[in-house]
Design a protein around this motif. Structure first.
Motif, short mmCIF file in Angstrom:
data_model
loop_
_atom_site.label_atom_id
_atom_site.label_comp_id
_atom_site.label_asym_id
_atom_site.label_seq_id
_atom_site.Cartn_x
_atom_site.Cartn_y
_atom_site.Cartn_z
N THR A 151 60.23 117.59 102.02
CA THR A 151 61.74 117.85 101.73
C THR A 151 62.13 119.08 102.08
N PRO A 152 62.18 119.62 103.38
CA PRO A 152 62.48 120.74 104.07
C PRO A 152 64.18 121.21 103.58
N GLY A 153 64.15 122.50 103.21
CA GLY A 153 65.36 123.00 102.56
C GLY A 153 66.02 122.36 101.26
N ARG A 154 65.29 121.65 100.64
CA ARG A 154 65.77 120.98 99.43
C ARG A 154 65.82 122.17 98.28
N ARG A 155 66.98 121.99 97.36
CA ARG A 155 67.03 122.96 96.44
C ARG A 155 66.71 122.27 95.21
N GLN A 156 65.62 122.90 94.32
CA GLN A 156 65.21 122.33 93.07
C GLN A 156 64.74 123.36 92.19
N LEU A 157 64.43 123.14 90.93
CA LEU A 157 63.66 123.88 90.04
C LEU A 157 62.29 124.04 90.38
N PRO A 158 61.75 125.11 89.91
CA PRO A 158 60.18 125.11 90.03
C PRO A 158 59.89 123.82 89.09
N GLY A 159 58.86 123.00 89.79
CA GLY A 159 58.19 121.81 89.28
C GLY A 159 57.46 121.08 90.19
N GLY A 160 56.96 119.84 89.48
CA GLY A 160 56.27 119.04 90.45
C GLY A 160 55.96 117.67 89.53
N CYS A 161 55.37 116.81 90.12
CA CYS A 161 54.87 115.47 89.66
C CYS A 161 53.89 115.57 88.64
N VAL A 162 53.98 114.92 87.34
CA VAL A 162 53.07 114.98 86.35
C VAL A 162 51.92 114.34 86.93
N GLU A 163 50.59 114.81 86.39
CA GLU A 163 49.38 114.39 86.98
C GLU A 163 48.59 113.95 85.80
N PRO A 164 47.92 112.85 85.90
CA PRO A 164 47.24 111.97 84.80
C PRO A 164 46.02 112.96 83.94
N PRO A 165 45.79 113.00 82.77
CA PRO A 165 44.67 113.48 82.15
C PRO A 165 43.56 112.62 82.58
N PRO A 166 42.13 113.14 82.49
CA PRO A 166 40.93 112.41 82.62
C PRO A 166 40.92 111.13 82.21
N ASP A 167 40.31 110.00 82.61
CA ASP A 167 40.25 108.85 81.95
C ASP A 167 39.90 108.95 80.47
N GLY A 168 40.40 108.00 79.49
CA GLY A 168 40.14 108.32 78.32
C GLY A 168 40.80 109.24 77.52
N ALA A 169 41.46 110.11 78.00
CA ALA A 169 42.38 111.16 77.38
C ALA A 169 43.68 110.64 77.42
N GLY A 170 44.41 111.45 76.66
CA GLY A 170 45.83 110.89 76.42
C GLY A 170 46.76 112.31 77.15
N LEU A 171 47.94 111.87 77.27
CA LEU A 171 48.87 112.95 77.86
C LEU A 171 49.53 113.42 76.52
N ASP A 172 49.84 114.79 76.34
CA ASP A 172 50.55 115.27 75.14
C ASP A 172 51.33 116.29 75.52
N VAL A 173 52.22 116.81 74.82
CA VAL A 173 53.27 117.64 74.98
C VAL A 173 52.74 119.19 75.47
N CYS A 174 51.53 119.37 74.67
CA CYS A 174 50.78 120.78 75.23
C CYS A 174 50.30 120.63 76.66
N GLY A 175 49.94 119.65 77.01
CA GLY A 175 49.08 119.29 78.20
C GLY A 175 50.43 119.47 79.41
N LEU A 176 51.53 118.80 79.05
CA LEU A 176 52.77 118.77 80.06
C LEU A 176 53.30 120.19 80.11
N ALA A 177 53.01 120.99 79.08
CA ALA A 177 53.69 122.48 79.24
C ALA A 177 52.42 123.09 80.13
N GLY A 178 51.32 122.98 79.81
CA GLY A 178 50.03 123.39 80.80
C GLY A 178 50.43 123.06 82.53
#
Length: 246
Positions: free
Chosen positions: A119-146
């Motif tokens: 997406t050349p030239g695109r303006r956005q806030l610093p960020g990116g797609c959420v990555e999944p936790p290891p199999d068997g682990a859950g996604l939580d708010v602390c992990g999202l902050a990380g």
């Protein structure tokens, strides 16, 4: 829950608590899967840098109480989003984290993506797609902050401890994409420019082009709109809320 009137079809929700629940990917008809794969293969031919890595999609977002949201998430890969170009097929919404990095005078840091990105030239806030936790682990708010803290380091060179990032808002875009917006502690503009320059130099020293090739600081949606280049849809209501002291 406070909901900002959606400018341009964008919803912004104030959120105090976010409940996360993993769900199964909906079954896909074989014809849609074949069409999706053809779309993905064509995209890779056009841009060999594309990588079909694991990612998290949003299967549902609902209010369950005042300032409380429930988000259902699904493990997919980037290939899944090829369904957006398959007539009649339904793709899950993309899910991403992003960060409001303020200056000490109240402006918001906005990154410009480099020509080497998709997406050349695109303006956005610093960020990116959420990555999944290891199999068997859950996604939580602390992990999202990380994950948000990691994106802040990678894109603008700012080191913020995950515990200092507060989930501040949730956006839902015109195409259903869901953004989990965190706010970071304010820093002087000089410190932010120095951190960005250092991070960009470190990438070039490794033989890589930095993902963003520039940053800017904006007080208002009008200033944001005045920046050249394409824009993603969610920063406008985020900047508007921040300028209003939300």
């Amino acid at each position: 829950m406070t909901r900002t009137p959606p400018p341009g079809g964008i919803d912004l929700f104030d959120v105090e608590r976010l409940h996360l629940a993993e769900a199964e990917e909906p079954p896909l008809p074989p014809s849609d899967a074949m069409a999706r794969d053809l779309v993905w293969d064509g995209a890779v031919l056009a841009n060999p840098a594309l990588f079909d890595g694991p990612v998290v999609a949003c299967a549902g977002l609902e209010r369950t109480g005042p300032r409380i949201l429930r988000l259902s998430w699904v493990r997919v890969t980037y290939r899944h989003y090829g369904l957006r170009r398959v007539p009649g097929a339904t793709a899950l919404a993309s899910l991403f984290v992003n960060v409001v990095q303020p200056t000490d005078d109240g402006r918001v840091t906005v990154a410009r993506m480099s020509p080497s990105t998709a997406t050349p030239g695109r303006r956005q806030l610093p960020g990116g797609c959420v990555e999944p936790p290891p199999d068997g682990a859950g996604l939580d708010v602390c992990g999202l902050a990380g994950q948000a803290a990691r994106e802040l380091i990678e894109e603008v060179g700012v080191h913020a401890a995950p515990a200092t990032l507060r989930l501040w808002a949730v956006t839902r875009g015109k195409h259903g994409s869901v953004g989990l917006t965190h706010v970071a502690p304010a820093l002087p503009e000089t410190a932010l420019r120095a951190a960005f320059a250092s991070a960009a130099d470190a990438e070039r020293d490794q033989g890589r082009e930095p993902e963003p090739d520039g940053i800017a600081f904006v007080h208002s949606p009008r200033e944001l709109a005045g920046r050249a280049g394409p824009h993603v849809d969610y920063p406008e209501p985020v900047v508007r809320r921040h300028a209003a002291g939300g």
